[in-house]
Scaffold this motif. Structure first.
Motif, PDB file in Angstrom:
ATOM      1  N   PHE A 146      -2.090   6.382   0.284  1.00 50.67           N
ATOM      2  CA  PHE A 146      -3.492   6.001   0.222  1.00 50.67           C
ATOM      3  C   PHE A 146      -4.359   7.218  -0.073  1.00 50.67           C
ATOM      4  O   PHE A 146      -5.333   7.497   0.603  1.00 50.67           O
ATOM      5  CB  PHE A 146      -3.926   5.322   1.534  1.00 50.67           C
ATOM      6  N   THR A 147      -3.970   7.971  -1.082  1.00 47.79           N
ATOM      7  CA  THR A 147      -4.737   9.161  -1.457  1.00 47.79           C
ATOM      8  C   THR A 147      -5.103   9.123  -2.935  1.00 47.79           C
ATOM      9  O   THR A 147      -5.524  10.145  -3.496  1.00 47.79           O
ATOM     10  CB  THR A 147      -3.930  10.441  -1.160  1.00 47.79           C
ATOM     11  N   GLY A 148      -4.913   7.944  -3.567  1.00 43.09           N
ATOM     12  CA  GLY A 148      -5.409   7.740  -4.921  1.00 43.09           C
ATOM     13  C   GLY A 148      -4.857   8.732  -5.939  1.00 43.09           C
ATOM     14  O   GLY A 148      -3.739   9.217  -5.824  1.00 43.09           O
ATOM     15  N   ALA A 154     -12.979   4.691   3.944  1.00 41.42           N
ATOM     16  CA  ALA A 154     -12.331   4.752   2.634  1.00 41.42           C
ATOM     17  C   ALA A 154     -12.871   3.620   1.786  1.00 41.42           C
ATOM     18  O   ALA A 154     -13.116   2.524   2.286  1.00 41.42           O
ATOM     19  CB  ALA A 154     -10.823   4.619   2.795  1.00 41.42           C
ATOM     20  N   CYS A 159       0.838  -1.205   0.000  1.00 35.65           N
ATOM     21  CA  CYS A 159       0.000   0.000   0.000  1.00 35.65           C
ATOM     22  C   CYS A 159       0.867   1.246   0.000  1.00 35.65           C
ATOM     23  O   CYS A 159       0.580   2.225   0.691  1.00 35.65           O
ATOM     24  CB  CYS A 159      -0.922  -0.007   1.215  1.00 35.65           C
ATOM     25  N   ASP A 209      -5.662   0.254  -4.651  1.00 34.56           N
ATOM     26  CA  ASP A 209      -6.753   0.998  -5.268  1.00 34.56           C
ATOM     27  C   ASP A 209      -8.091   0.264  -5.233  1.00 34.56           C
ATOM     28  O   ASP A 209      -9.084   0.752  -5.767  1.00 34.56           O
ATOM     29  CB  ASP A 209      -6.374   1.398  -6.687  1.00 34.56           C
ATOM     30  N   ILE A 253     -11.852   0.419   3.906  1.00 29.97           N
ATOM     31  CA  ILE A 253     -11.638   0.287   5.348  1.00 29.97           C
ATOM     32  C   ILE A 253     -12.802   0.941   6.085  1.00 29.97           C
ATOM     33  O   ILE A 253     -13.213   2.052   5.731  1.00 29.97           O
ATOM     34  CB  ILE A 253     -10.363   1.044   5.798  1.00 29.97           C
ATOM     35  N   GLU A 301     -17.115  11.407  10.242  1.00 31.04           N
ATOM     36  CA  GLU A 301     -16.364  10.743  11.294  1.00 31.04           C
ATOM     37  C   GLU A 301     -17.148  10.636  12.598  1.00 31.04           C
ATOM     38  O   GLU A 301     -16.788   9.844  13.464  1.00 31.04           O
ATOM     39  CB  GLU A 301     -15.016  11.465  11.515  1.00 31.04           C
ATOM     40  N   LEU A 306      -8.927  -1.239  -2.114  1.00 30.80           N
ATOM     41  CA  LEU A 306      -9.037  -1.463  -0.678  1.00 30.80           C
ATOM     42  C   LEU A 306     -10.076  -0.540  -0.038  1.00 30.80           C
ATOM     43  O   LEU A 306     -10.106   0.654  -0.309  1.00 30.80           O
ATOM     44  CB  LEU A 306      -7.647  -1.202  -0.075  1.00 30.80           C
ATOM     45  N   TRP A 352      -7.554   5.150  10.148  1.00 33.33           N
ATOM     46  CA  TRP A 352      -7.623   4.036   9.202  1.00 33.33           C
ATOM     47  C   TRP A 352      -6.360   3.941   8.349  1.00 33.33           C
ATOM     48  O   TRP A 352      -6.079   2.903   7.750  1.00 33.33           O
ATOM     49  CB  TRP A 352      -8.874   4.116   8.354  1.00 33.33           C
ATOM     50  N   GLY A 353      -5.545   5.003   8.305  1.00 37.89           N
ATOM     51  CA  GLY A 353      -4.272   4.928   7.592  1.00 37.89           C
ATOM     52  C   GLY A 353      -3.382   3.843   8.155  1.00 37.89           C
ATOM     53  O   GLY A 353      -2.639   3.185   7.424  1.00 37.89           O
ATOM     54  N   VAL A 395      -4.441   0.596   6.701  1.00 40.65           N
ATOM     55  CA  VAL A 395      -3.877   0.474   5.348  1.00 40.65           C
ATOM     56  C   VAL A 395      -2.430  -0.032   5.434  1.00 40.65           C
ATOM     57  O   VAL A 395      -2.029  -0.968   4.728  1.00 40.65           O
ATOM     58  CB  VAL A 395      -3.891   1.837   4.631  1.00 40.65           C
ATOM     59  N   GLY A 442      -9.644   2.500  -2.372  1.00 31.42           N
ATOM     60  CA  GLY A 442      -8.360   3.189  -2.380  1.00 31.42           C
ATOM     61  C   GLY A 442      -8.407   4.682  -2.191  1.00 31.42           C
ATOM     62  O   GLY A 442      -7.391   5.355  -2.355  1.00 31.42           O
ATOM     63  N   LEU A 443      -9.575   5.216  -1.844  1.00 36.39           N
ATOM     64  CA  LEU A 443      -9.693   6.666  -1.665  1.00 36.39           C
ATOM     65  C   LEU A 443     -10.464   6.970  -0.381  1.00 36.39           C
ATOM     66  O   LEU A 443     -11.457   6.306  -0.092  1.00 36.39           O
ATOM     67  CB  LEU A 443     -10.464   7.289  -2.828  1.00 36.39           C
ATOM     68  N   PRO A 444     -10.041   7.994   0.354  1.00 38.09           N
ATOM     69  CA  PRO A 444     -10.863   8.457   1.475  1.00 38.09           C
ATOM     70  C   PRO A 444     -12.228   8.877   0.931  1.00 38.09           C
ATOM     71  O   PRO A 444     -12.292   9.474  -0.147  1.00 38.09           O
ATOM     72  CB  PRO A 444     -10.099   9.671   2.003  1.00 38.09           C
ATOM     73  N   ILE A 460      -1.298   9.256   7.062  1.00 38.80           N
ATOM     74  CA  ILE A 460      -1.715   8.511   5.879  1.00 38.80           C
ATOM     75  C   ILE A 460      -3.159   8.859   5.546  1.00 38.80           C
ATOM     76  O   ILE A 460      -3.975   9.026   6.444  1.00 38.80           O
ATOM     77  CB  ILE A 460      -1.591   6.982   6.140  1.00 38.80           C
ATOM     78  N   GLY A 461      -3.489   8.973   4.242  1.00 41.24           N
ATOM     79  CA  GLY A 461      -4.894   9.073   3.843  1.00 41.24           C
ATOM     80  C   GLY A 461      -5.417  10.478   3.614  1.00 41.24           C
ATOM     81  O   GLY A 461      -6.597  10.643   3.348  1.00 41.24           O
TER      82      GLY A 461
END
Lengths: 408, 408
Positions: free
Chosen positions: A88-90, B352, A58, B340, B344, B363, B342, B323-324, B327, B355-357, A123-124
């Protein structure tokens, strides 16, 4: 940078400038930090590059693009963003990295592929493109900074700036390596680790530079662990400007190649140890030596099982010579081991030999050793000639405090 | 037993007596504990036995002898020593176990191989033979005790006694399983884990009893982890007295076999969850569900990588929906994953996807979920049909406090 400095911290060394290398720092404002968070290092034309990267699947766009672009072997600039890993930000994360590469390439009039970007932090969260653009523009406009300033600027949860240097003679020409690194948590290298950068004035072909870096990496960065967690952004890059004027090194058979490889290894080992010394919450630096394994690789895996065991790490934090937990870690490693041939020691004193506690085991010198900051653990599997050393730190309340309240 | 009770503790259930099973407790004095530390369970003639044991290669003599003797399929007694694991104690440790087996076999007039011994506690100190002999003699002379007393007596760092029960109908006959377990740290099962004991009045052949226990183990004990450290003494035994009077079960095709296997699975799952609820320092019970993997085994390994990650566990301790870090753990697991694809989530809410938030990620409900004691983490790898669930607890200051000062 954190406020409380690791008790294992060492002073920042006197790092020589490297001809053809110009570091600068600026503020992009990725986080509400009252300090610079963007490092820009300009490299003279003709600089060669080599790199090792995380094997975390990842990984960030920075790692993907770096791995792709390293093959052409030339570098003109390095940009390091601190406070946001952009992992993990595409596609949005990838666009931000490509924007930085284009902006710097335009400025220098070089190919985009010669601009290397790293990012570290949360991350993210996609790296904000506007902040990145302004940060890079700032960096291009300021005068050069010290190595120590650059080392501070690439840091996140690190508690002290980290650098190392070494020299080598190549055919009568002295060459110098100066290097900086950051890393403190999420440290469990798998071929590469953390963010580390080596700069040398030696002339070295990209292929041989890669050979030296990969060899050093296997015995240094790949032998440390803080918490068994492998980062998504780990990158170590080596840059060689060639400004020292030596006859270019292109193979291990060239005069001076051994000395240069040894200097690279020395610098990588220093950097790796500094990361462990700044391990999150660390109060002790631990060297684990495994001998008598069926192979070096097997010894390495047993060493990591010990170095990653929370029960071994907490015992050492408590200054407790609890060698039974070392036995447990050996046994769970999944490697050949024979309980009745196993010997365990601390600080060079055997506590158990050949599967039995020593009848005349004197715990006093071991207890005294464990009160120190540098602890050694010796394991002899009694099976073969395989040998390895790994380095880690203890597991303390500090690790919990740092990591139970990091992102928020 | 520790003084401070886990916030995740549940009351000891009302465990039915099992015909043909008589538990007793006594004091051997292995440690300076003001309580009983030796558990003796007498089993009626004809009782069958099955077992699963640790795969730690540095296992204790108790585990070695148990694994050897389980094959003959019959049991008359179980002895559990608390406070000393007798692991890594060579021939002296083995002599102590053989002495206990001989003493009990003499008393019952049975074969030594029908006496099963477990020990738990510090590693590397031979079990003192004189204390063991006196403890066993005491146990043979006292009246029977409650299941709760037995569950307390097999404990070490546990903070509450643990038991579970279930029933099944076999051809019109109701059979009952009552079970106890201990375990709190050094929990990372590899085929078997901790010390757990199941007792049933059902009539079951040793072969089918083993089949039921092994199947349940794979989906229960092998799916929990507290600290990634695999014990040298882990043992789960199942005993069947046959006193319920059902037609003996010998295969999955027998009437009632499914119901019995389901009851075994239910009891094992209850026991496994209780161990996690008493995980050293635990403040949250965490269920990790991995779907979309290339296989169930792959999903299981990804689940364990998440459940064993110190950074994931400290984030949840800090009630941080980081969640990062999930990952990162997916990426380091060494299993097929595509960044891409994944997704979570926490508490059933995706943070996410692919593969993207999530752009509209709210939240608030996730933050509320993380404040509770029961936390769920959902991971969809988006690759195939493989699925697994694992259970763990968070990593807190309590774990450090318990383990930096355990042996001394």
């Amino acid at each position: 940078m954190s406020d409380a400095i690791s008790p294992l911290a060492t002073p920042f060394p006197d790092l020589p400038a490297i001809a053809g290398v110009t570091p600068r720092i600026a503020r992009a404002g990725y986080k509400n930090w009252g300090r610079c968070d963007l490092t820009y290092v300009e490299l003279a034309e003709g600089t060669t590059v080599a790199g090792v990267f995380t094997r975390n699947v990842c990984c960030s766009s920075e790692v993907e693009l770096g791995r792709q672009n390293i093959v052409q072997g030339q570098a003109r600039a390095l940009i390091v963003n601190a406070g946001n890993s952009n992992a993990f930000t595409g596609y949005r994360g990838r666009e931000a990295v490509e924007q930085i590469m284009a902006q710097v390439a335009d400025h220098l009039g070089c190919a985009k592929e010669q601009v290397f970007v790293s990012s570290t932090g949360v991350i993210g969260v996609p790296l904000p493109k506007d902040k990145a653009r302004e940060g890079v523009a700032n960096a291009l406009a300021v005068p050069s900074c010290s190595w120590e300033d650059a080392a501070r600027t690439i840091s996140t949860t690190d508690t002290f700036p980290k650098g190392a240097t070494a020299t080598a003679m190549i055919g009568g020409v002295k060459v110098t390596i100066s290097a900086i690194i950051k890393g403190s948590g999420m440290i469990a290298p798998d071929m590469a680790t953390m963010l580390g950068y080596l700069f040398t004035d030696a002339a070295v072909t990209p292929g041989f530079l890669q050979e030296c870096l990969s060899a050093a990496n296997t015995r240094t960065f790949s032998c440390i662990t803080v918490d068994s967690d492998t980062s998504t952004s780990d990158t170590v890059l080596a840059f060689a400007t060639g400004h020292a004027g030596n006859a270019p090194l292109s193979s291990v058979d060239d005069a001076g190649a051994d000395a240069f490889a040894a200097a690279m290894h020395d610098v990588c080992r220093q950097l790796a140890h500094l990361v462990v010394r700044d391990g999150e919450g660390a109060s002790k630096f631990i060297a684990v030596t495994v001998s008598g394994a069926v192979s070096d690789e097997s010894a390495h895996r047993v060493g990591l099982a010990i170095a990653n065991s929370p029960l071994v790490k907490t015992a050492i934090a408590g200054e407790d010579a609890n060698w039974g937990r070392v036995v447990m870690a050996v046994g769970k490693a999944g490697e050949p081991a024979d309980r009745d041939k196993l010997s365990i020691g601390f600080g060079g004193v055997w506590a158990a030999r050949d599967g039995l506690p020593l009848a005349d085991y004197d715990e006093a010198p071991v207890a005294a050793h464990l009160k120190g900051q540098d602890v050694t653990v010796e394991v002899d599997l009694g099976l073969g000639e395989g040998r390895a050393q790994v380095w880690t730190c203890d597991l303390t309340h500090g690790y919990i405090s740092i990591n139970a309240d990091y992102r928020s």
